[in-house]
Design a protein around this motif. Structure first.
Motif, PDB file in Angstrom:
ATOM      1  N   GLU A  25       0.839  -1.206   0.000  1.00 62.74           N
ATOM      2  CA  GLU A  25       0.000   0.000   0.000  1.00 62.74           C
ATOM      3  C   GLU A  25       0.871   1.252   0.000  1.00 62.74           C
ATOM      4  OE1 GLU A  25      -3.159   0.091   2.959  1.00 62.74           O
ATOM      5  OE2 GLU A  25      -3.205   2.276   2.788  1.00 62.74           O
ATOM      6  N   ALA A  26       1.938   1.221   0.821  1.00 60.75           N
ATOM      7  CA  ALA A  26       2.865   2.365   0.851  1.00 60.75           C
ATOM      8  C   ALA A  26       3.474   2.584  -0.530  1.00 60.75           C
ATOM      9  CB  ALA A  26       3.965   2.113   1.881  1.00 60.75           C
ATOM     10  N   HIS A  27       3.788   1.481  -1.203  1.00 61.36           N
ATOM     11  CA  HIS A  27       4.355   1.562  -2.556  1.00 61.36           C
ATOM     12  C   HIS A  27       3.361   2.224  -3.515  1.00 61.36           C
ATOM     13  CE1 HIS A  27       6.863  -0.057  -5.934  1.00 61.36           C
ATOM     14  NE2 HIS A  27       5.734   0.189  -6.559  1.00 61.36           N
ATOM     15  N   LEU A  28       2.111   1.767  -3.460  1.00 58.37           N
ATOM     16  CA  LEU A  28       1.088   2.334  -4.350  1.00 58.37           C
ATOM     17  C   LEU A  28       0.912   3.830  -4.112  1.00 58.37           C
ATOM     18  CD1 LEU A  28      -1.954  -0.108  -4.753  1.00 58.37           C
ATOM     19  CD2 LEU A  28      -0.342   0.691  -6.468  1.00 58.37           C
ATOM     20  N   ARG A  29       0.926   4.226  -2.839  1.00 56.64           N
ATOM     21  CA  ARG A  29       0.768   5.655  -2.524  1.00 56.64           C
ATOM     22  C   ARG A  29       1.909   6.476  -3.133  1.00 56.64           C
ATOM     23  NH1 ARG A  29      -3.114   7.077   1.050  1.00 56.64           N
ATOM     24  NH2 ARG A  29      -3.985   5.412   2.357  1.00 56.64           N
ATOM     25  N   ASP A  30       3.144   5.978  -2.978  1.00 56.03           N
ATOM     26  CA  ASP A  30       4.303   6.668  -3.549  1.00 56.03           C
ATOM     27  C   ASP A  30       4.184   6.748  -5.066  1.00 56.03           C
ATOM     28  OD1 ASP A  30       5.751   7.354  -1.295  1.00 56.03           O
ATOM     29  OD2 ASP A  30       6.672   5.369  -1.134  1.00 56.03           O
ATOM     30  N   SER A  31       3.786   5.598  -5.656  1.00 51.59           N
ATOM     31  CA  SER A  31       3.686   5.506  -7.101  1.00 51.59           C
ATOM     32  C   SER A  31       2.620   6.467  -7.632  1.00 51.59           C
ATOM     33  CB  SER A  31       3.346   4.062  -7.470  1.00 51.59           C
ATOM     34  OG  SER A  31       3.466   3.865  -8.845  1.00 51.59           O
ATOM     35  N   VAL A  32       1.460   6.509  -6.962  1.00 56.65           N
ATOM     36  CA  VAL A  32       0.367   7.403  -7.375  1.00 56.65           C
ATOM     37  C   VAL A  32       0.837   8.857  -7.305  1.00 56.65           C
ATOM     38  CG1 VAL A  32      -1.895   8.306  -6.681  1.00 56.65           C
ATOM     39  CG2 VAL A  32      -1.535   5.841  -6.822  1.00 56.65           C
ATOM     40  N   ALA A  33       1.549   9.206  -6.214  1.00 56.71           N
ATOM     41  CA  ALA A  33       2.013  10.584  -6.040  1.00 56.71           C
ATOM     42  C   ALA A  33       2.960  10.987  -7.179  1.00 56.71           C
ATOM     43  CB  ALA A  33       2.716  10.731  -4.697  1.00 56.71           C
ATOM     44  N   THR A  34       3.891  10.076  -7.538  1.00 58.12           N
ATOM     45  CA  THR A  34       4.845  10.372  -8.615  1.00 58.12           C
ATOM     46  C   THR A  34       4.115  10.548  -9.946  1.00 58.12           C
ATOM     47  OG1 THR A  34       6.389   8.925  -7.471  1.00 58.12           O
ATOM     48  CG2 THR A  34       6.992   9.600  -9.687  1.00 58.12           C
ATOM     49  N   LEU A  35       3.158   9.647 -10.228  1.00 58.57           N
ATOM     50  CA  LEU A  35       2.430   9.696 -11.496  1.00 58.57           C
ATOM     51  C   LEU A  35       1.557  10.943 -11.583  1.00 58.57           C
ATOM     52  CD1 LEU A  35       1.521   5.922 -11.677  1.00 58.57           C
ATOM     53  CD2 LEU A  35       2.897   7.153 -13.364  1.00 58.57           C
ATOM     54  N   GLN A  36       0.973  11.339 -10.444  1.00 54.45           N
ATOM     55  CA  GLN A  36       0.151  12.563 -10.430  1.00 54.45           C
ATOM     56  C   GLN A  36       0.992  13.773 -10.798  1.00 54.45           C
ATOM     57  OE1 GLN A  36      -1.542  12.078  -6.464  1.00 54.45           O
ATOM     58  NE2 GLN A  36      -3.498  12.776  -7.295  1.00 54.45           N
ATOM     59  N   ALA A  37       2.251  13.768 -10.326  1.00 56.90           N
ATOM     60  CA  ALA A  37       3.139  14.895 -10.592  1.00 56.90           C
ATOM     61  C   ALA A  37       3.423  15.029 -12.086  1.00 56.90           C
ATOM     62  CB  ALA A  37       4.442  14.734  -9.817  1.00 56.90           C
ATOM     63  N   THR A  38       3.249  13.927 -12.856  1.00 52.76           N
ATOM     64  CA  THR A  38       3.473  14.010 -14.301  1.00 52.76           C
ATOM     65  C   THR A  38       2.226  14.479 -15.042  1.00 52.76           C
ATOM     66  OG1 THR A  38       2.764  11.746 -14.751  1.00 52.76           O
ATOM     67  CG2 THR A  38       5.084  12.045 -14.168  1.00 52.76           C
ATOM     68  N   GLY A  39       1.145  14.749 -14.292  1.00 51.67           N
ATOM     69  CA  GLY A  39      -0.041  15.331 -14.913  1.00 51.67           C
ATOM     70  C   GLY A  39      -1.238  14.406 -15.001  1.00 51.67           C
ATOM     71  N   LEU A  40      -1.105  13.175 -14.512  1.00 50.00           N
ATOM     72  CA  LEU A  40      -2.256  12.262 -14.537  1.00 50.00           C
ATOM     73  C   LEU A  40      -3.243  12.634 -13.434  1.00 50.00           C
ATOM     74  CD1 LEU A  40      -0.756   8.685 -15.076  1.00 50.00           C
ATOM     75  CD2 LEU A  40      -1.607  10.289 -16.765  1.00 50.00           C
ATOM     76  N   SER A  41      -4.532  12.297 -13.646  1.00 53.15           N
ATOM     77  CA  SER A  41      -5.513  12.482 -12.577  1.00 53.15           C
ATOM     78  C   SER A  41      -5.285  11.382 -11.542  1.00 53.15           C
ATOM     79  CB  SER A  41      -6.930  12.374 -13.144  1.00 53.15           C
ATOM     80  OG  SER A  41      -7.218  11.018 -13.434  1.00 53.15           O
ATOM     81  N   THR A  42      -5.849  11.553 -10.353  1.00 54.53           N
ATOM     82  CA  THR A  42      -5.653  10.552  -9.287  1.00 54.53           C
ATOM     83  C   THR A  42      -6.128   9.182  -9.755  1.00 54.53           C
ATOM     84  OG1 THR A  42      -6.176  12.334  -7.766  1.00 54.53           O
ATOM     85  CG2 THR A  42      -5.998  10.151  -6.825  1.00 54.53           C
ATOM     86  N   ASN A  43      -7.290   9.181 -10.415  1.00 57.37           N
ATOM     87  CA  ASN A  43      -7.864   7.925 -10.896  1.00 57.37           C
ATOM     88  C   ASN A  43      -6.931   7.244 -11.895  1.00 57.37           C
ATOM     89  OD1 ASN A  43      -9.514   5.853 -11.571  1.00 57.37           O
ATOM     90  ND2 ASN A  43     -11.307   7.101 -12.057  1.00 57.37           N
ATOM     91  N   GLU A  44      -6.440   8.018 -12.865  1.00 63.10           N
ATOM     92  CA  GLU A  44      -5.530   7.464 -13.871  1.00 63.10           C
ATOM     93  C   GLU A  44      -4.249   6.969 -13.213  1.00 63.10           C
ATOM     94  OE1 GLU A  44      -6.736  10.351 -17.649  1.00 63.10           O
ATOM     95  OE2 GLU A  44      -5.282  11.006 -16.167  1.00 63.10           O
ATOM     96  N   ALA A  45      -3.714   7.788 -12.298  1.00 64.92           N
ATOM     97  CA  ALA A  45      -2.472   7.429 -11.610  1.00 64.92           C
ATOM     98  C   ALA A  45      -2.645   6.112 -10.854  1.00 64.92           C
ATOM     99  CB  ALA A  45      -2.064   8.537 -10.640  1.00 64.92           C
ATOM    100  N   PHE A  46      -3.799   5.939 -10.233  1.00 66.63           N
ATOM    101  CA  PHE A  46      -4.053   4.717  -9.461  1.00 66.63           C
ATOM    102  C   PHE A  46      -4.077   3.490 -10.376  1.00 66.63           C
ATOM    103  CE2 PHE A  46      -7.083   1.719  -7.403  1.00 66.63           C
ATOM    104  CZ  PHE A  46      -6.286   1.402  -6.314  1.00 66.63           C
ATOM    105  N   VAL A  47      -4.725   3.660 -11.544  1.00 64.32           N
ATOM    106  CA  VAL A  47      -4.816   2.535 -12.489  1.00 64.32           C
ATOM    107  C   VAL A  47      -3.416   2.144 -12.980  1.00 64.32           C
ATOM    108  CG1 VAL A  47      -5.659   1.852 -14.767  1.00 64.32           C
ATOM    109  CG2 VAL A  47      -7.169   3.073 -13.206  1.00 64.32           C
ATOM    110  N   VAL A  48      -2.603   3.153 -13.338  1.00 70.05           N
ATOM    111  CA  VAL A  48      -1.253   2.877 -13.848  1.00 70.05           C
ATOM    112  C   VAL A  48      -0.383   2.271 -12.742  1.00 70.05           C
ATOM    113  CG1 VAL A  48       0.836   3.916 -14.822  1.00 70.05           C
ATOM    114  CG2 VAL A  48      -1.408   4.682 -15.599  1.00 70.05           C
ATOM    115  N   ALA A  49      -0.487   2.826 -11.532  1.00 68.35           N
ATOM    116  CA  ALA A  49       0.324   2.331 -10.412  1.00 68.35           C
ATOM    117  C   ALA A  49       0.006   0.865 -10.135  1.00 68.35           C
ATOM    118  CB  ALA A  49       0.060   3.172  -9.167  1.00 68.35           C
ATOM    119  N   GLN A  50      -1.277   0.521 -10.195  1.00 67.14           N
ATOM    120  CA  GLN A  50      -1.695  -0.867  -9.976  1.00 67.14           C
ATOM    121  C   GLN A  50      -1.109  -1.778 -11.047  1.00 67.14           C
ATOM    122  OE1 GLN A  50      -6.012  -0.468  -9.642  1.00 67.14           O
ATOM    123  NE2 GLN A  50      -5.989  -2.398  -8.550  1.00 67.14           N
ATOM    124  N   LEU A  51      -1.151  -1.285 -12.291  1.00 69.08           N
ATOM    125  CA  LEU A  51      -0.624  -2.052 -13.426  1.00 69.08           C
ATOM    126  C   LEU A  51       0.866  -2.329 -13.240  1.00 69.08           C
ATOM    127  CD1 LEU A  51      -2.161  -2.870 -16.046  1.00 69.08           C
ATOM    128  CD2 LEU A  51      -0.882  -1.045 -17.188  1.00 69.08           C
TER     129      LEU A  51
END
Lengths: 112, 232
Positions: B35-61
């Motif tokens: 879970e900690a990993h996913l949170r970090d991953s989502v935060a990094t992806l959001q910084a590249t301009g993805l929405s939270t929802n998109e970031a979550f999907v990519v992080a999970q993938l």
């Protein structure tokens, strides 16, 4: 991109080498390896954790939960003495393979 | 066009975690880490301009499918999974065994008491059976009415102090062994039903192995499991 077998074989030495530079946590470890390899070495990220757990069970690493600046917790890994020894062995072995291959291959062209 | 409801990352993480928690391959600590990993991953992806929802999907993938992760974690927690199953198997066996012996001892005691205090020689077997049935049905009804809370609380306590509980099991089984020998002596001494001395002796030896052996096995399993949990 590396083959599946080479990714599996190089995970432990990569983790040991990154942690030799100081403690780190799973996500940062993956990011650092990706950047250093210019995106050539990418793991299915979740697969790293069982490897870390195995290394910890083998007394190569120790771990500790610490609060992150984001307010959540992260599990940080540190190299243990046995891990440093394992790193030395890995280094010797990988360099042996590397030296042997480079002696066998003609020099790589510098311009493509 | 209706705007879609705002994406709740915490709720999404909770659902994702609940999905993984169903598998015995993951320990709570593993899930915290993922879970900690996913949170970090989502935060990094959001910084590249993805929405939270998109970031979550990519992080999970990027993290891997639950099935693939489960397979990989199960390899690591393999011993843990099987030791856990074996622990509950032995504990269940001990519990049921202890319980049936207790019920049968109670029946014998009731029959002995009836014989001693009223001098009756008839209906002793019926008295034994009725007492056993009453205790059995009563306990079953109690367990089924309160089962969830009862078992949850029990499991939590056992997990918190495994050594204490294996010692308690050992003490309880030893006590049951003594009680059983005692009830057999009573049977031979006071009941008109003649029992073969040989049968009682062999039974006693068998009970001894059962009662002293299974808690020892459980203690070994439980201490081994807690060592594994600490190590991995």
């Amino acid at each position: 991109m590396l083959t599946k077998e080479l990714v599996a074989a190089s995970t432990v030495p990569l983790v040991l080498s990154v942690l030799a530079g100081g403690e780190s946590y799973g996500y940062a470890l993956i990011q650092q390896v990706r950047e250093l390899s210019a995106g050539e070495i990418t793991w299915t990220e979740g697969m790293l954790y069982p490897v870390l757990h195995r290394m910890e069970a083998d007394d190569l690493l120790e771990s500790e939960w610490k609060p992150a600046p984001t307010g959540h917790r992260r599990k940080y890994y540190r190299l243990l003495k046995k891990g440093r020894q394992a790193l030395q062995t890995e280094q010797q072995q990988w360099l042996t393979v590397h030296r042997t291959l480079t002696k066998l291959w003609p020099p790589l062209p510098h311009s493509i | 066009m209706a705007t879609p409801p705002a994406f709740d990352l915490n709720a999404a993480l909770r659902d994702w975690r609940a999905g993984l928690a169903a598998s015995p391959a993951f320990k709570p600590d593993d899930l915290d880490q993922l879970e900690a990993h996913l949170r970090d991953s989502v935060a990094t992806l959001q910084a590249t301009g993805l929405s939270t929802n998109e970031a979550f999907v990519v992080a999970q993938l990027r993290l891997g499918t639950p099935a693939a992760l489960g397979g990989e974690f199960a390899k690591q927690n393999f011993a843990n999974i099987w030791l856990q199953r074996l622990t509950w198997l032995v504990a269940g066996y001990m519990g049921i065994n202890l319980f049936t012996r207790l019920v049968s001892s109670l029946g014998t005691l009731a029959a002995v008491a009836l014989h001693q205090f009223s001098g009756a020689n008839r209906h002793l077997a019926t008295c034994d059976l009725l007492v056993q049935l009453a205790v059995l049905v009563g306990s079953l009804v109690f367990c089924f009415r309160k089962r969830q809370r009862l078992f949850d609380r029990f499991a939590v306590r056992v997990h918190a102090r495994p050594r204490l509980w294996s010692f308690l099991c050992f003490a309880l089984m030893t006590l049951a062994f003594v009680a059983n020998v005692f009830s057999q002596i009573l049977t031979m001494r006071f009941l008109p039903v003649s029992l073969s001395v040989e049968v009682v002796r062999w039974n006693t030896i068998l009970f001894g192995i059962e009662y002293l052996g299974s808690p020892l096995l459980l203690a070994w399993l439980v201490t081994r499991r807690s060592r594994i949990s600490v190590a991995s």
